[in-house]
Design a protein around this motif. Structure first.
Motif, PDB file in Angstrom:
ATOM      1  N   LYS A  65       1.169  -0.867   0.125  1.00 29.00           N
ATOM      2  CA  LYS A  65       0.429   0.058   0.163  1.00 29.00           C
ATOM      3  C   LYS A  65       0.719   1.033  -0.237  1.00 29.00           C
ATOM      4  CE  LYS A  65      -3.519   2.472   2.784  1.00 29.00           C
ATOM      5  NZ  LYS A  65      -2.865   2.682   4.005  1.00 29.00           N
ATOM      6  N   TYR A  66       1.699   1.201   0.702  1.00 28.64           N
ATOM      7  CA  TYR A  66       2.676   2.969   1.098  1.00 28.64           C
ATOM      8  C   TYR A  66       3.069   2.689  -0.285  1.00 28.64           C
ATOM      9  CZ  TYR A  66       5.710   5.559   3.197  1.00 28.64           C
ATOM     10  OH  TYR A  66       7.203   6.056   3.969  1.00 28.64           O
ATOM     11  N   VAL A  67       3.835   1.091  -0.887  1.00 28.96           N
ATOM     12  CA  VAL A  67       4.845   0.905  -2.682  1.00 28.96           C
ATOM     13  C   VAL A  67       3.159   2.660  -3.310  1.00 28.96           C
ATOM     14  CG1 VAL A  67       5.138  -0.135  -4.521  1.00 28.96           C
ATOM     15  CG2 VAL A  67       6.278  -0.246  -1.884  1.00 28.96           C
ATOM     16  N   LYS A  68       2.311   2.296  -3.843  1.00 28.90           N
ATOM     17  CA  LYS A  68       1.488   2.483  -4.220  1.00 28.90           C
ATOM     18  C   LYS A  68       1.585   4.184  -4.250  1.00 28.90           C
ATOM     19  CE  LYS A  68      -3.019   1.734  -5.451  1.00 28.90           C
ATOM     20  NZ  LYS A  68      -4.610   2.626  -5.242  1.00 28.90           N
ATOM     21  N   GLU A  69       1.159   4.682  -2.940  1.00 28.59           N
ATOM     22  CA  GLU A  69       1.661   6.095  -2.686  1.00 28.59           C
ATOM     23  C   GLU A  69       2.340   6.700  -3.677  1.00 28.59           C
ATOM     24  OE1 GLU A  69       0.417   7.751   0.934  1.00 28.59           O
ATOM     25  OE2 GLU A  69      -0.539   5.598   2.264  1.00 28.59           O
ATOM     26  N   LEU A  70       3.308   5.828  -3.122  1.00 28.43           N
ATOM     27  CA  LEU A  70       5.252   6.027  -3.507  1.00 28.43           C
ATOM     28  C   LEU A  70       4.817   6.441  -5.415  1.00 28.43           C
ATOM     29  CD1 LEU A  70       7.362   4.483  -2.033  1.00 28.43           C
ATOM     30  CD2 LEU A  70       6.900   6.726  -1.370  1.00 28.43           C
ATOM     31  N   ARG A  71       4.069   5.237  -5.735  1.00 30.27           N
ATOM     32  CA  ARG A  71       3.787   5.946  -6.863  1.00 30.27           C
ATOM     33  C   ARG A  71       3.375   6.799  -8.135  1.00 30.27           C
ATOM     34  NH1 ARG A  71       5.077  -0.321  -7.616  1.00 30.27           N
ATOM     35  NH2 ARG A  71       8.044  -0.332  -7.900  1.00 30.27           N
ATOM     36  N   GLU A  72       2.300   6.665  -6.281  1.00 27.96           N
ATOM     37  CA  GLU A  72       1.406   7.879  -7.339  1.00 27.96           C
ATOM     38  C   GLU A  72       1.968  10.055  -7.140  1.00 27.96           C
ATOM     39  OE1 GLU A  72      -1.810   6.957  -4.537  1.00 27.96           O
ATOM     40  OE2 GLU A  72      -2.868   5.669  -5.729  1.00 27.96           O
ATOM     41  N   ILE A  73       3.146   9.436  -6.820  1.00 29.47           N
ATOM     42  CA  ILE A  73       3.782  10.770  -6.152  1.00 29.47           C
ATOM     43  C   ILE A  73       4.862  10.798  -7.301  1.00 29.47           C
ATOM     44  CG2 ILE A  73       2.659  11.944  -4.794  1.00 29.47           C
ATOM     45  CD1 ILE A  73       5.264  10.931  -2.994  1.00 29.47           C
ATOM     46  N   ASP A  74       5.391   9.818  -7.963  1.00 26.37           N
ATOM     47  CA  ASP A  74       6.232  10.054  -9.087  1.00 26.37           C
ATOM     48  C   ASP A  74       7.562   9.706  -8.389  1.00 26.37           C
ATOM     49  OD1 ASP A  74       4.582   9.487 -11.386  1.00 26.37           O
ATOM     50  OD2 ASP A  74       4.148  11.637 -11.178  1.00 26.37           O
ATOM     51  N   ILE A  75       8.091   9.099  -6.847  1.00 23.37           N
ATOM     52  CA  ILE A  75       9.378   8.619  -6.786  1.00 23.37           C
ATOM     53  C   ILE A  75       9.918   8.125  -7.494  1.00 23.37           C
ATOM     54  CG2 ILE A  75      10.493   7.448  -4.515  1.00 23.37           C
ATOM     55  CD1 ILE A  75       8.837  10.270  -3.609  1.00 23.37           C
ATOM     56  N   ALA A  76      11.459   8.391  -7.412  1.00 27.42           N
ATOM     57  CA  ALA A  76      12.117   7.442  -8.525  1.00 27.42           C
ATOM     58  C   ALA A  76      12.349   6.516  -8.218  1.00 27.42           C
ATOM     59  CB  ALA A  76      13.382   8.313  -8.575  1.00 27.42           C
ATOM     60  N   GLU A  77      12.348   4.930  -8.878  1.00 25.82           N
ATOM     61  CA  GLU A  77      12.596   3.962  -8.343  1.00 25.82           C
ATOM     62  C   GLU A  77      13.964   3.384  -7.601  1.00 25.82           C
ATOM     63  OE1 GLU A  77       9.944   1.528  -8.843  1.00 25.82           O
ATOM     64  OE2 GLU A  77       8.524   2.704  -9.750  1.00 25.82           O
ATOM     65  N   ASP A  78      14.777   4.449  -8.076  1.00 28.42           N
ATOM     66  CA  ASP A  78      16.150   4.043  -7.418  1.00 28.42           C
ATOM     67  C   ASP A  78      15.978   4.072  -6.153  1.00 28.42           C
ATOM     68  OD1 ASP A  78      16.211   6.435  -8.036  1.00 28.42           O
ATOM     69  OD2 ASP A  78      17.987   6.687  -9.097  1.00 28.42           O
ATOM     70  N   LYS A  79      15.413   4.710  -5.470  1.00 27.71           N
ATOM     71  CA  LYS A  79      15.645   5.176  -4.161  1.00 27.71           C
ATOM     72  C   LYS A  79      15.231   4.336  -3.027  1.00 27.71           C
ATOM     73  CE  LYS A  79      14.965   9.354  -3.367  1.00 27.71           C
ATOM     74  NZ  LYS A  79      13.535  11.075  -1.942  1.00 27.71           N
ATOM     75  N   VAL A  80      15.946   3.680  -2.647  1.00 27.03           N
ATOM     76  CA  VAL A  80      15.658   2.576  -1.427  1.00 27.03           C
ATOM     77  C   VAL A  80      16.260   2.891  -0.038  1.00 27.03           C
ATOM     78  CG1 VAL A  80      16.333   0.686  -1.315  1.00 27.03           C
ATOM     79  CG2 VAL A  80      16.279   0.872  -3.317  1.00 27.03           C
ATOM     80  N   ALA A  81      15.028   2.712   0.982  1.00 23.96           N
ATOM     81  CA  ALA A  81      15.207   2.444   2.437  1.00 23.96           C
ATOM     82  C   ALA A  81      14.529   0.648   2.944  1.00 23.96           C
ATOM     83  CB  ALA A  81      14.664   3.892   3.024  1.00 23.96           C
TER      84      ALA A  81
END
Lengths: 225, 553
Positions: free
Chosen positions: B511-527
């Motif tokens: 669900k959190y990943v979905k939120e990140l994609r919705e605001i277009d966070i670059a895919e190479d950012k990792v935590a």
């Protein structure tokens, strides 16, 4: 070569690094990402024990990678882990006597007074002196001398009698702290008061105050000289 | 470079001015600031008030709040593992209580939980005890003397925190404090005491009573070594797994805690740990180097627990404020940013500027003291080091003028030793200092039993927020890790009675990943970050492997 650069040999492989770095930051400068061999990076945790030798010198030296500057011609390797034996005990069932050590760490009594441990200690602790103090059942002195031990394990790795000095030392300090150091009576008294429910009302009264009231009280505090 | 007593000629010109005023300063201190003066100074000079320090968080349960930039970078980042790829039907490890983090809070929680009969697994990123607790030098607060009380302690804590602290958490801190000291004595911690057992206590910044208990200047180390020893003495009930940081929390279908995903740092495998309750004692964020500051923190302080907890829905509090310790080493270069304990000011040392003038009361609360040092350096009254860094003097020889010869070697063996390694004798010459990144004031929101909005998740120590409000006083974090570590251990032991987690799930992460994609966070950012990266740009440019190719990992 640039005056500000030195040659170091990390596990035998040469790297040129700035002379103002520590062994730890020099390894990172060279491209290593340290996983084992770094902890607090301030000289308090003992994770970065490192053995090294200088060019054309037979002497094997030891120190902490985070607190030691690199030197030209340093051949070094970090200790990722110290495979030392450690006794298990219930501290409540022990007494501050030499007998505890005879039972849990009998090899301590094989000390040959060679002083290699002391020479290996990056904290400059007189390791041999505290081992000897334990043998003489001077628990207080052993605890005092070993107090600054950061348990890096270098003493144990160098000891020809295979004593595990740093594990013996944490036990000696715990025995002193628990059984021989005078108890703090004012702490005991305050704990008893708290167990009886005292002081709760005073704290809860403060919790009920407005910010303005709290600020007034805060400003009015009298400071102990 | 020619050095005399560890310092350059240029630095000696300033040291001579410090020496010239020293005698006149022994009896007379710079006056303390009023609350109003302090507030005005903070607004002008404290890094928290610097434009661009924070930005608005765009995802998760605290969306819309202001959070420190470097933390937002990690909160707005993807998980290390693809939640669809990991097989959660197979577990590698099962335990009643999973303690994540092996510092003071984690060790206390593990000991308390094990003593109550629970089976505990404690997992650590580095070694057990590699934590900021080990590095705490100066002391631990507790109102256990006749002239002191938990209420006076409460007032100091909440004033230091600018009256924003969560009152229930402060109450827990001050009411449990004397009990914690007694517990440590029982474990064998060697506190500094008079012959009759009376604790030798000092002031810290912002305290109104001398309640700083110490063990020379290895206070945290002494406590941590005893706790670690005690954890290791319970092999039947505490399983220790080192070099295995957690990277994700696991919930079940109902949203209860069900375990965590661990990462074996050496084999690079991800492991599934099933647990009825999880305790986060993962520490703070010093290694994020907020605003580019050097830090006093240990190597693993990368806010991992904060990221995992936030993804699971726990709110953040006070994440717009950061503690800079007033006195980090500014010289020599090899130890820049490392801690110079506040105890040294408690014992009589004071900051002075380039011409040997006093400019601040030595024991203001930390944020105010730090802002004063920054002001001095920003207004041309700092001392420049050979690398161009600025700092002010911390006049250590005053200690022995006030307390007599030998006081430094006796009370500050670590500081004395560290400086002697670089030729500086702190009994004779002052040391150069500048504020350094020290503590995460805020964190995950907790109740006074360390519980969170996620059933079964308990949080203790620096990863949690609210105890210290907007600024922590010295000696209250060492106290906090023990108070809340114990509370978390107790609460988790109660919780596991009668609870059985259901099917392991990473639904919350998806669900959190979905939120990140919705605001277009670059895919190479990792935590989470797990470890900081100190690799040079030049090296990185040659590290060209982009993915696993062939047989070589």
């Amino acid at each position: 070569m640039d005056d500000n650069m030195v040659r170091i040999y990390i596990m035998g492989k040469e790297y040129r690094v700035p002379s103002n770095l520590t062994i730890l930051t020099a390894m990172e400068y060279a491209g290593y990402q340290v996983k084992r061999g770094a902890g607090c990076r301030e000289g308090f945790c003992g994770a970065c024990a490192t053995v090294y030798r200088l060019e054309d010198d037979y002497k094997l030296r030891a120190d902490l990678a985070c607190q030691t500057k690199v030197e030209d011609g340093m051949f070094l390797a970090q200790l990722p882990f110290v495979p030392a034996q450690r006794a298990r005990y219930d501290i409540d069932q022990l007494s501050p006597t030499v007998g505890v050590f005879q039972r849990l760490y009998p090899e301590t009594f094989k000390c040959v007074s060679c002083n290699t441990c002391t020479k290996a200690c990056p904290q400059d602790i007189n390791v041999m002196d505290y081992v000897q103090a334990i043998i003489r059942e001077d628990i207080e002195r052993a605890a005092d001398i070993s107090f600054d031990c950061i348990m890096c394990g270098l003493c144990a790795m160098r000891c020809p009698a295979e004593i595990v000095q740093y594990n013996v030392a944490i036990l000696v300090r715990r025995l002193y702290g628990k059984y021989l150091a005078p108890r703090s009576l004012h702490t005991e008294k305050r704990i008893e008061e708290l167990n009886k429910g005292m002081w709760k009302k005073e704290v809860e009264e403060l919790m009920s105050l407005s910010e303005e009231e709290l600020k007034k009280r805060y400003k009015k505090r009298e400071k102990e000289a | 470079m020619d050095l005399k007593g560890g310092y350059t000629n240029e630095m000696w010109q300033s040291i001579e001015k410090v020496e010239a005023t020293r005698k006149s300063r022994v009896e007379k201190l710079h006056p303390a600031m009023s609350l109003e003066e302090g507030d005005a100074l903070l607004k002008k000079y404290h890094p928290d008030y610097k434009e661009g320090n924070t930005r608005e968080l765009r995802v998760g349960s605290s969306k819309g709040t202001s959070v420190v930039q470097e933390v937002v970078d990690l909160l707005e980042a993807y998980p290390r593992i693809d939640p669809d790829k990991i097989d959660l039907t197979k577990t590698d490890l099962e335990t009643d209580i999973l303690v994540i983090g092996g510092g003071g809070a984690g060790a206390s929680a593990a000991i308390i939980a094990a003593e109550s009969g629970a089976s505990v697994t404690i997992v650590t990123k580095l070694r057990l005890g590699d934590a900021n607790t080990m590095m705490a030098q100066g002391g631990i607060q507790a109102a256990d003397k006749e002239n002191d009380s938990p209420a006076i302690h409460y007032l100091d804590v909440i004033g230091g925190g600018h009256f924003r602290n969560i009152p229930e958490l402060v109450k827990a801190l001050v009411m449990d404090a004397p009990g914690v000291i007694g517990w440590l004595e029982d474990l064998g911690v060697m506190f500094d005491k008079e012959k009759d057992g009376t604790m030798i206590t000092l002031h810290g910044g912002g305290t109104s009573r001398k309640r700083m208990h110490s063990a020379r200047d290895y206070t945290g180390g002494e406590i941590m070594k005893c706790l670690r020893d005690e954890v290791q003495n319970h092999p039947d009930s505490i399983n220790i797994l080192e070099f295995s940081p957690a990277v994700e929390l696991l919930l079940d279908e109902d949203g209860k805690v069900s375990g965590a995903i661990l990462f074996n740092l050496e084999t690079e495998e991800y492991l599934v740990a099933r647990a009825t309750s999880v305790i986060f004692s993962t520490g703070g964020f010093g290694r994020l180097h907020i605003q580019g500051f050097p830090t006093t923190n240990h190597y693993g302080a990368t806010a991992d627990g904060l990221i995992m907890g936030y993804r699971a829905g726990v709110k953040l509090v006070f994440m717009d404020t950061v503690q800079y310790h007033p006195t980090g080493a500014a010289y020599p270069e090899q130890i820049v940013g490392q801690l110079v304990t506040e105890k040294i000011r408690g014992a009589g040392a004071e900051p002075v500027n380039v011409i040997g003038e006093q400019f601040v009361y030595p024991l203001e609360p930390r944020d105010i003291e730090a802002a004063s040092l920054i002001r001095e350096c920003a207004t041309g009254k700092g001392v420049e080091t050979p690398t161009g860094m600025k700092g002010v003097w911390l006049d250590t020889p005053l200690i022995e003028m006030k307390a007599g010869k030998g006081a430094i070697e006796k009370g500050f063996p670590a500081m004395f030793r560290q400086n002697m390694r670089f030729g500086i004798n702190i009994t004779e010459t002052p040391i150069l200092v500048y504020p350094t990144l020290h503590y995460q004031n805020g964190g995950l929101e907790i109740s006074d039993d360390c519980s969170t909005t996620v059933p079964g998740l308990y949080v203790a120590g620096e990863v949690s927020g609210g105890v210290h409000g907007r600024n922590r006083l010295m000696g209250n974090s060492l106290l906090g890790v023990l108070v809340f570590g114990q509370r978390a251990g107790r609460a988790a032991t109660e919780y596991i009675k009668g609870v059985t987690p259901g099917k392991l799930s990473l639904k919350h992460v998806k669900k959190y990943v979905k939120e990140l994609r919705e605001i277009d966070i670059a895919e190479d950012k990792v935590a989470p970050m797990v470890l900081p990266d100190y690799t040079r740009k030049e090296t990185k440019e040659k590290q060209l492997t982009t993915q696993y190719l062939g047989t070589l990992r």
